[in-house]
Design a protein around this motif. Structure first.
Motif, PDB file in Angstrom:
ATOM      1  N   GLU A   1       0.720   2.378  -7.579  1.00 35.05           N
ATOM      2  CA  GLU A   1      -0.200   1.307  -7.202  1.00 35.05           C
ATOM      3  C   GLU A   1       0.527  -0.031  -7.262  1.00 35.05           C
ATOM      4  O   GLU A   1       0.951  -0.468  -8.333  1.00 35.05           O
TER       5      GLU A   1
ATOM      6  N   THR B   1       0.833  -1.199   0.000  1.00 34.02           N
ATOM      7  CA  THR B   1       0.000   0.000   0.000  1.00 34.02           C
ATOM      8  C   THR B   1       0.865   1.244   0.000  1.00 34.02           C
ATOM      9  O   THR B   1       1.738   1.395   0.854  1.00 34.02           O
TER      10      THR B   1
ATOM     11  N   GLN C   1       1.851   2.911 -12.449  1.00 37.46           N
ATOM     12  CA  GLN C   1       1.514   4.321 -12.235  1.00 37.46           C
ATOM     13  C   GLN C   1       0.780   4.830 -13.461  1.00 37.46           C
ATOM     14  O   GLN C   1       1.370   4.978 -14.535  1.00 37.46           O
TER      15      GLN C   1
END
Lengths: 103, 124
Positions: free
Chosen positions: B46, A93, B39
């Motif tokens: 991500e 994350t 990205q």
């Protein structure tokens, strides 16, 4: 779902300023946090790992602190090369990013 | 030189497929878990997939689960990402990234080595 909330999204500052970026985890992650710098068209560059350990070769004006759910990245005296976007990360994350702009 | 070099990106129509590769050099590839991060244009990073050093475990973001497959060939020092059923929202620069081992009693260290990325564009 686990989340990382990074703030601010944009920061305007001048050369020489002290800059602080915050990252908050939705649950405790101990010291398992990394910080990256990214410039346009380039891959992210690791700055800080395990929340507060400076990656080899990174200038000492960068520092990280925190544990559990609250973390900060501090640039003690902003330099021209530091205008970029910064991301925090806990493994899978990433934070939303903070763009540091020239004031 | 220690580096990662991605290849295989390009323009593909919605519903199409691509296979990305990441060539590792200068380090013992089989010692590291490896990841793919993407990205989208003007957007943030991500994480999308991870594979353990021995290929025993694979992990995926919900956004790509069932459509993308990660794999590796330790003998050839190559990491792969098979992209199927591509959608316009998959348009992004795809990076491979090495995960530094963390050790006991450690949540996470960092992605300490990144490639330059390869651009995937999904459009008709």
């Amino acid at each position: 779902d686990f989340q990382m909330t990074q703030s601010p999204s944009t920061l305007s500052a001048s050369v020489g300023d002290r800059v602080t970026i915050t990252c908050r985890a939705s649950q405790s992650i101990s010291s398992g946090l990394a910080w990256y710098q990214q410039k346009p068209g380039k891959a992210p560059k690791l700055l800080i790992y395990k929340a507060s350990t400076l990656e080899s070769g990174v200038p000492s004006r960068f520092s990280g602190s925190g544990s559990g759910t609250e973390f900060t990245l501090t640039i003690s005296s902003l330099q021209p090369d530091d205008f970029a976007t910064y991301y925090c990360q806990q493994e899978w994350t990433f934070g939303q990013g903070t763009k540091v702009e020239i004031k | 030189e220690v580096q990662l070099v991605e290849s295989g990106g390009g323009l593909v129509q919605p519903g199409g497929s691509l296979r990305l590769s990441c060539a590792a050099s200068g380090f013992i590839f089989s010692d590291y878990e490896m990841n793919w991060v993407r990205q989208a244009p003007g957007k943030g990073l991500e994480w999308i997939s991870e594979i353990t050093s021995d290929s025993e475990m694979e992990y995926y973001a919900e956004s790509v689960k069932g459509r993308f497959t990660i794999s590796r060939d330790n003998a050839k020092k190559l990491l792969y990402l098979q992209l199927n059923s591509l959608r316009p929202e998959d348009t992004a620069v795809y990076y491979c990234a090495r995960e530094r081992p963390c050790g006991d009693d450690c949540y996470f260290d960092a992605f300490d080595l990144w490639g330059r990325g390869t651009l995937v564009s999904v459009s008709s």
